[in-house]
Design a protein around this motif. Structure first.
Motif, mmCIF file in Angstrom:
data_model
loop_
_atom_site.group_PDB
_atom_site.id
_atom_site.type_symbol
_atom_site.label_atom_id
_atom_site.label_comp_id
_atom_site.label_asym_id
_atom_site.label_seq_id
_atom_site.Cartn_x
_atom_site.Cartn_y
_atom_site.Cartn_z
ATOM 1 N N GLN A 1 7.746 13.980 -3.524
ATOM 2 C CA GLN A 1 6.979 15.068 -2.908
ATOM 3 C C GLN A 1 5.699 14.493 -2.313
ATOM 4 O O GLN A 1 4.596 14.902 -2.650
ATOM 5 N N TYR A 2 5.882 13.553 -1.394
ATOM 6 C CA TYR A 2 4.744 12.765 -0.953
ATOM 7 C C TYR A 2 4.794 12.476 0.549
ATOM 8 O O TYR A 2 4.669 11.338 0.977
ATOM 9 N N PRO A 3 5.006 13.509 1.374
ATOM 10 C CA PRO A 3 5.004 13.252 2.819
ATOM 11 C C PRO A 3 3.602 12.876 3.297
ATOM 12 O O PRO A 3 2.616 13.341 2.706
ATOM 13 N N PRO A 4 3.469 12.020 4.285
ATOM 14 C CA PRO A 4 4.536 11.436 5.114
ATOM 15 C C PRO A 4 5.122 10.150 4.528
ATOM 16 O O PRO A 4 5.826 9.436 5.218
ATOM 17 N N TYR A 5 4.814 9.875 3.244
ATOM 18 C CA TYR A 5 5.261 8.610 2.656
ATOM 19 C C TYR A 5 6.683 8.679 2.100
ATOM 20 O O TYR A 5 7.509 7.818 2.401
ATOM 21 N N LEU A 6 6.970 9.706 1.309
ATOM 22 C CA LEU A 6 8.310 9.845 0.733
ATOM 23 C C LEU A 6 8.630 11.315 0.508
ATOM 24 O O LEU A 6 7.766 12.093 0.075
ATOM 25 N N TRP A 7 9.883 11.686 0.783
ATOM 26 C CA TRP A 7 10.406 12.996 0.400
ATOM 27 C C TRP A 7 11.929 12.936 0.499
ATOM 28 O O TRP A 7 12.494 11.990 1.038
ATOM 29 N N ARG A 8 12.581 13.963 -0.051
ATOM 30 C CA ARG A 8 14.044 13.974 -0.068
ATOM 31 C C ARG A 8 14.595 14.292 1.317
ATOM 32 O O ARG A 8 14.074 15.152 2.030
ATOM 33 N N ASN A 9 15.638 13.585 1.666
ATOM 34 C CA ASN A 9 16.298 13.805 2.953
ATOM 35 C C ASN A 9 17.056 15.132 2.892
ATOM 36 O O ASN A 9 17.955 15.300 2.070
ATOM 37 N N PRO A 10 16.718 16.112 3.730
ATOM 38 C CA PRO A 10 17.421 17.399 3.667
ATOM 39 C C PRO A 10 18.911 17.290 3.960
ATOM 40 O O PRO A 10 19.691 18.159 3.549
ATOM 41 N N ASP A 11 19.329 16.236 4.639
ATOM 42 C CA ASP A 11 20.752 16.049 4.935
ATOM 43 C C ASP A 11 21.494 15.338 3.807
ATOM 44 O O ASP A 11 22.725 15.381 3.757
ATOM 45 N N ASP A 12 20.766 14.684 2.918
ATOM 46 C CA ASP A 12 21.345 13.990 1.763
ATOM 47 C C ASP A 12 20.253 13.878 0.706
ATOM 48 O O ASP A 12 19.471 12.941 0.718
ATOM 49 N N GLN B 1 20.039 12.965 -2.201
ATOM 50 C CA GLN B 1 19.985 11.810 -3.100
ATOM 51 C C GLN B 1 19.253 10.636 -2.456
ATOM 52 O O GLN B 1 19.064 9.603 -3.091
ATOM 53 N N ARG B 2 18.866 10.799 -1.185
ATOM 54 C CA ARG B 2 18.153 9.747 -0.473
ATOM 55 C C ARG B 2 16.704 10.166 -0.262
ATOM 56 O O ARG B 2 16.379 11.348 -0.179
ATOM 57 N N LEU B 3 15.810 9.178 -0.162
ATOM 58 C CA LEU B 3 14.422 9.421 0.181
ATOM 59 C C LEU B 3 14.145 8.891 1.579
ATOM 60 O O LEU B 3 14.667 7.839 1.965
ATOM 61 N N VAL B 4 13.331 9.630 2.328
ATOM 62 C CA VAL B 4 12.953 9.219 3.675
ATOM 63 C C VAL B 4 11.435 9.245 3.775
ATOM 64 O O VAL B 4 10.742 9.734 2.885
ATOM 65 N N GLU C 1 10.893 3.534 5.035
ATOM 66 C CA GLU C 1 10.967 2.564 6.118
ATOM 67 C C GLU C 1 10.416 1.211 5.671
ATOM 68 O O GLU C 1 10.947 0.155 6.026
ATOM 69 N N LEU C 2 9.360 1.255 4.888
ATOM 70 C CA LEU C 2 8.793 0.017 4.348
ATOM 71 C C LEU C 2 9.809 -0.730 3.504
ATOM 72 O O LEU C 2 9.918 -1.962 3.572
ATOM 73 N N MET C 3 10.601 -0.014 2.697
ATOM 74 C CA MET C 3 11.594 -0.668 1.847
ATOM 75 C C MET C 3 12.667 -1.369 2.680
ATOM 76 O O MET C 3 13.150 -2.445 2.305
ATOM 77 N N GLN C 4 13.033 -0.773 3.814
ATOM 78 C CA GLN C 4 14.017 -1.432 4.680
ATOM 79 C C GLN C 4 13.429 -2.688 5.322
ATOM 80 O O GLN C 4 14.114 -3.706 5.459
ATOM 81 N N TRP C 5 12.179 -2.619 5.709
ATOM 82 C CA TRP C 5 11.494 -3.807 6.238
ATOM 83 C C TRP C 5 11.421 -4.889 5.166
ATOM 84 O O TRP C 5 11.684 -6.073 5.433
#
Length: 299
Positions: A71-82, A84-87, A92-96
């Motif tokens: 519950q931390y936008p714009p840093y992290l929140w649950r993907n409304p389409d899935d 179980q994923r965080l967006v 994005e930092l984790m992918q980098w």
């Protein structure tokens, strides 16, 4: 007799010379290979060496699991389409980071912020994608410096509130609210524990609603996430008061009980975090996170 003795001497010398050459080849392979390279020979061209990967695998570590405050936008929140994923920016930092260290990172939802810390303590997740520094948390996770983002924690109140706030002591005697297991720096946490009455609830939405309905006089939370959720919830508006309660850094952390926690991995993470701070790519991730949150929040 002299002729036979000469022949035997010549044979012995010839044998000794062969032995010296063979011994020299074994003791000095570099010299031997150079000599061999100068000899004409019919043979196939040597095979080309395969290119080295960007980062070799860490033994026993094929993937890292990351999580964080959902519950931390714009840093992290649950993907409304899935869900179980965080967006968000930290996802994005984790992918980098995964590309930098050569190990895939799965950024997933494991529960509310309090649960995330329990999972980290148990080693069921490897990384927290953004945590404030507190001494108790060093008992179960390693911090990587420098912080990848600076944040402000502020006092929020209703738009029509008469609360006058200029220093921490102005909150004494008032009813506050925040989210379970949130930290706002060592000094303020200690002051709040000794001098303030602050109720902890499960979610930022619940905290905002308590404030809006008059069940709390103020709320303590970081500025950007609280503003983002307040805009989504709507209803009576809230405002941030100055000065901030604290300026805190967000850090990447690694569980002590992670199966991947090794000197090699810690070194890779430390180098990547340093590069992140030098290249200032986090600003771009935050901008992308803000755009995504607004797009998903639009009616």
């Amino acid at each position: 007799m002299s002729v036979r003795r000469s022949v035997r001497s010549l044979a012995a010398a010839w044998s000794a010379g062969i032995a010296i050459v063979l011994l020299g080849s074994a003791a000095c392979p570099r010299l031997s290979s150079q000599a061999h390279a100068q000899m004409p020979a019919v043979q196939s061209a040597p095979a080309q060496a395969s290119p080295m990967p960007a980062a070799a695998a860490v033994a026993g570590c094929t993937q890292l699991i990351a999580s964080g405050n959902p519950q931390y936008p714009p840093y992290l929140w649950r993907n409304p389409d899935d869900e179980q994923r965080l967006v968000g920016a930290n996802a994005e930092l984790m992918q980098w980071l995964a590309k930098e260290i050569g190990i895939p990172i799965d950024t997933r939802y494991v529960g509310p912020w309090g649960r995330v810390q329990e999972e980290m303590r148990a080693g069921r997740i490897d990384l927290i994608a953004g945590a404030f520094f507190t001494l108790p948390r060093t008992d179960y996770m390693d911090y990587f410096h420098p912080a990848f983002r600076e944040t402000r924690s502020v006092v929020w109140t209703r738009e029509d509130s008469a609360l006058l706030y200029k220093r921490w002591g102005d909150l004494t005697g008032r009813q506050g609210v925040t989210v379970i297991n949130n930290s706002f720096g060592i000094e303020f946490d200690d002051f709040a524990r000794k001098s303030l009455k602050v109720t902890q609830v499960a979610s930022i939405e619940q905290a905002i609603q308590m404030l809006q309905r008059g069940r709390a006089d103020y709320m303590i939370y970081e500025d950007a996430p609280a503003e983002a959720y307040a805009a989504r919830i709507g209803a009576p508006s809230i405002k941030a008061l100055t000065p901030p309660v604290a300026h805190e850094g967000l850090y990447l952390t690694l569980s002590h009980r992670s199966r991947c926690n090794s000197p090699e991995l810690r070194g890779r993470l430390a180098r990547a975090v340093y590069k992140l701070s030098q290249d200032k790519v986090m600003n771009r991730f935050v901008d992308q996170g803000l755009l995504l949150w607004r797009r998903q929040s639009a009616p």
